[in-house]
Write a protein that holds these residues in place. Structure first.
Motif, PDB file in Angstrom:
ATOM      1  N   GLU A   2     -12.365  -2.823  -2.445  1.00 36.27           N
ATOM      2  CA  GLU A   2     -11.996  -1.917  -1.363  1.00 36.27           C
ATOM      3  C   GLU A   2     -12.894  -2.105  -0.147  1.00 36.27           C
ATOM      4  O   GLU A   2     -12.445  -1.986   1.001  1.00 36.27           O
ATOM      5  CB  GLU A   2     -12.073  -0.468  -1.847  1.00 36.27           C
ATOM      6  CG  GLU A   2     -11.636   0.556  -0.822  1.00 36.27           C
ATOM      7  CD  GLU A   2     -10.190   0.398  -0.407  1.00 36.27           C
ATOM      8  OE1 GLU A   2      -9.829   0.936   0.657  1.00 36.27           O
ATOM      9  OE2 GLU A   2      -9.410  -0.257  -1.123  1.00 36.27           O
ATOM     10  N   ARG A  17     -14.361  -0.723  -6.196  1.00 40.82           N
ATOM     11  CA  ARG A  17     -15.005  -0.310  -4.944  1.00 40.82           C
ATOM     12  C   ARG A  17     -15.445  -1.536  -4.133  1.00 40.82           C
ATOM     13  O   ARG A  17     -15.419  -1.512  -2.897  1.00 40.82           O
ATOM     14  CB  ARG A  17     -16.195   0.601  -5.239  1.00 40.82           C
ATOM     15  CG  ARG A  17     -15.791   2.014  -5.646  1.00 40.82           C
ATOM     16  CD  ARG A  17     -16.972   2.964  -5.586  1.00 40.82           C
ATOM     17  NE  ARG A  17     -17.964   2.647  -6.599  1.00 40.82           N
ATOM     18  CZ  ARG A  17     -17.960   3.149  -7.832  1.00 40.82           C
ATOM     19  NH1 ARG A  17     -16.994   3.985  -8.201  1.00 40.82           N
ATOM     20  NH2 ARG A  17     -18.898   2.832  -8.692  1.00 40.82           N
ATOM     21  N   ARG A  43       0.822  -1.202   0.000  1.00 39.19           N
ATOM     22  CA  ARG A  43       0.000   0.000   0.000  1.00 39.19           C
ATOM     23  C   ARG A  43       0.862   1.261   0.000  1.00 39.19           C
ATOM     24  O   ARG A  43       0.529   2.240  -0.672  1.00 39.19           O
ATOM     25  CB  ARG A  43      -0.927  -0.003   1.219  1.00 39.19           C
ATOM     26  CG  ARG A  43      -2.050  -1.030   1.117  1.00 39.19           C
ATOM     27  CD  ARG A  43      -2.962  -0.944   2.335  1.00 39.19           C
ATOM     28  NE  ARG A  43      -4.085  -1.861   2.174  1.00 39.19           N
ATOM     29  CZ  ARG A  43      -5.179  -1.585   1.482  1.00 39.19           C
ATOM     30  NH1 ARG A  43      -5.303  -0.419   0.887  1.00 39.19           N
ATOM     31  NH2 ARG A  43      -6.156  -2.467   1.374  1.00 39.19           N
ATOM     32  N   GLN A  95     -11.218  -2.826   3.509  1.00 43.39           N
ATOM     33  CA  GLN A  95     -11.383  -1.870   4.607  1.00 43.39           C
ATOM     34  C   GLN A  95     -12.009  -2.490   5.851  1.00 43.39           C
ATOM     35  O   GLN A  95     -12.003  -1.893   6.916  1.00 43.39           O
ATOM     36  CB  GLN A  95     -12.229  -0.681   4.147  1.00 43.39           C
ATOM     37  CG  GLN A  95     -11.509   0.225   3.155  1.00 43.39           C
ATOM     38  CD  GLN A  95     -12.359   1.396   2.717  1.00 43.39           C
ATOM     39  OE1 GLN A  95     -13.584   1.393   2.870  1.00 43.39           O
ATOM     40  NE2 GLN A  95     -11.726   2.414   2.158  1.00 43.39           N
ATOM     41  N   ASP A  96     -12.557  -3.697   5.706  1.00 39.90           N
ATOM     42  CA  ASP A  96     -13.176  -4.400   6.841  1.00 39.90           C
ATOM     43  C   ASP A  96     -12.259  -5.558   7.228  1.00 39.90           C
ATOM     44  O   ASP A  96     -12.229  -6.585   6.558  1.00 39.90           O
ATOM     45  CB  ASP A  96     -14.561  -4.911   6.429  1.00 39.90           C
ATOM     46  CG  ASP A  96     -15.344  -5.484   7.605  1.00 39.90           C
ATOM     47  OD1 ASP A  96     -14.733  -6.128   8.463  1.00 39.90           O
ATOM     48  OD2 ASP A  96     -16.577  -5.298   7.630  1.00 39.90           O
ATOM     49  N   SER A  97     -11.490  -5.408   8.298  1.00 40.49           N
ATOM     50  CA  SER A  97     -10.493  -6.413   8.678  1.00 40.49           C
ATOM     51  C   SER A  97     -11.109  -7.780   8.958  1.00 40.49           C
ATOM     52  O   SER A  97     -10.533  -8.816   8.610  1.00 40.49           O
ATOM     53  CB  SER A  97      -9.705  -5.931   9.905  1.00 40.49           C
ATOM     54  OG  SER A  97     -10.576  -5.698  11.003  1.00 40.49           O
ATOM     55  N   GLU A 143      -9.156   5.980  -5.093  1.00 43.53           N
ATOM     56  CA  GLU A 143      -9.474   6.494  -3.774  1.00 43.53           C
ATOM     57  C   GLU A 143      -9.172   7.985  -3.683  1.00 43.53           C
ATOM     58  O   GLU A 143      -9.717   8.681  -2.845  1.00 43.53           O
ATOM     59  CB  GLU A 143      -8.635   5.753  -2.720  1.00 43.53           C
ATOM     60  CG  GLU A 143      -8.883   4.259  -2.696  1.00 43.53           C
ATOM     61  CD  GLU A 143      -7.916   3.576  -1.757  1.00 43.53           C
ATOM     62  OE1 GLU A 143      -7.491   4.219  -0.766  1.00 43.53           O
ATOM     63  OE2 GLU A 143      -7.587   2.416  -1.982  1.00 43.53           O
TER      64      GLU A 143
END
Length: 235
Positions: free
Chosen positions: A168, A165, A18, A172-174, A233
């Motif tokens: 993503e 999206r 990242r 973004q949700d572990s 993003e």
């Protein structure tokens, strides 16, 4: 960003996908400027940009603060790579013109102005092949390969952005990400609460590939395959 902060970020980017992608995004104007400075009319601008991005990633991996400022080092690495491509193209032309007895003023001008430093492109290509093989092994766990992925990639920009999206949302949700990676199943039912189920099923392989590449150790692949995913993003 101070030189100390940049040096720290470059160190992290050697192993963190990242951070590397963030650097690629932030330095894209610089990379494009390097491409504009070394252009040969018979070469594709898109191919030159891809080569420049690969060279930039290589410069991140090989940079040593003792060598001086990073921006100058990266510029030299990118320039050498692009000039290497020019040189190969000119050698082909030289053989042709020697055979035909003709001369080419553009060739002579370029040949006079080119001064190349050593650049280990063979090592980079070897590393890229290893990454492709490793990624293909991960894809196989999900039931697809590079070959099938190419057939399943969305063709339109709008569709690609939608699929990106979706990826993503998982990243973004572990908890969701951990469950996805452990079960080798895309959480279609969960994502369908926000995104069209038809698109989820149609672009499943593309979505999974973005997730895998963003989580694995693929600096060369990730520097030019899914970079638009990160750029999305910031737009």
């Amino acid at each position: 960003m101070s030189q100390g902060e940049l040096t720290a970020q470059l160190h992290i980017a050697k192993t963190d996908r990242r951070v590397l992608n963030t650097l690629l995004h932030d330095y894209m104007p610089f990379i494009k400027k390097c491409v504009a400075g070394v252009f040969f009319e018979r070469q594709s601008k898109a191919e030159n940009l891809t080569d420049a991005m690969l060279a930039f990633s290589h410069s991140v991996q090989t940079y040593n603060p003792d060598q001086g400022a990073f921006i100058q080092y990266a510029a030299a690495v990118i320039r050498n790579r692009l000039l290497d491509n020019v040189r190969k193209e000119l050698l082909v032309q030289k053989r042709f013109f020697s055979f035909s007895g003709k001369t080419d003023e553009k060739y002579n001008a370029w040949e006079t102005g080119i001064s190349l430093q050593s650049y280990d492109r063979a090592e980079e290509e070897h590393n890229l092949r290893l990454e492709i093989e490793a990624a293909n092994g991960e894809f196989a766990k999900w039931g697809f390969s590079w070959a099938t992925l190419l057939k399943k990639c969305p063709r339109q920009e709008r569709s690609r952005q939608t699929a990106q999206r979706m990826a993503e949302a998982v990243l973004q949700d572990s908890v969701l990400l951990a469950d996805t990676l452990s079960t080798y199943q895309l959480p279609v039912s969960r994502l369908a609460q926000t995104f069209p189920r038809k698109a989820l099923e149609k672009y499943r392989q593309y979505i999974v590939a973005l997730i895998i590449l963003s989580q694995g150790d693929y600096p060369y692949i990730y520097s030019f395959v899914p970079h638009s995913f990160i750029e999305e993003e910031h737009t």
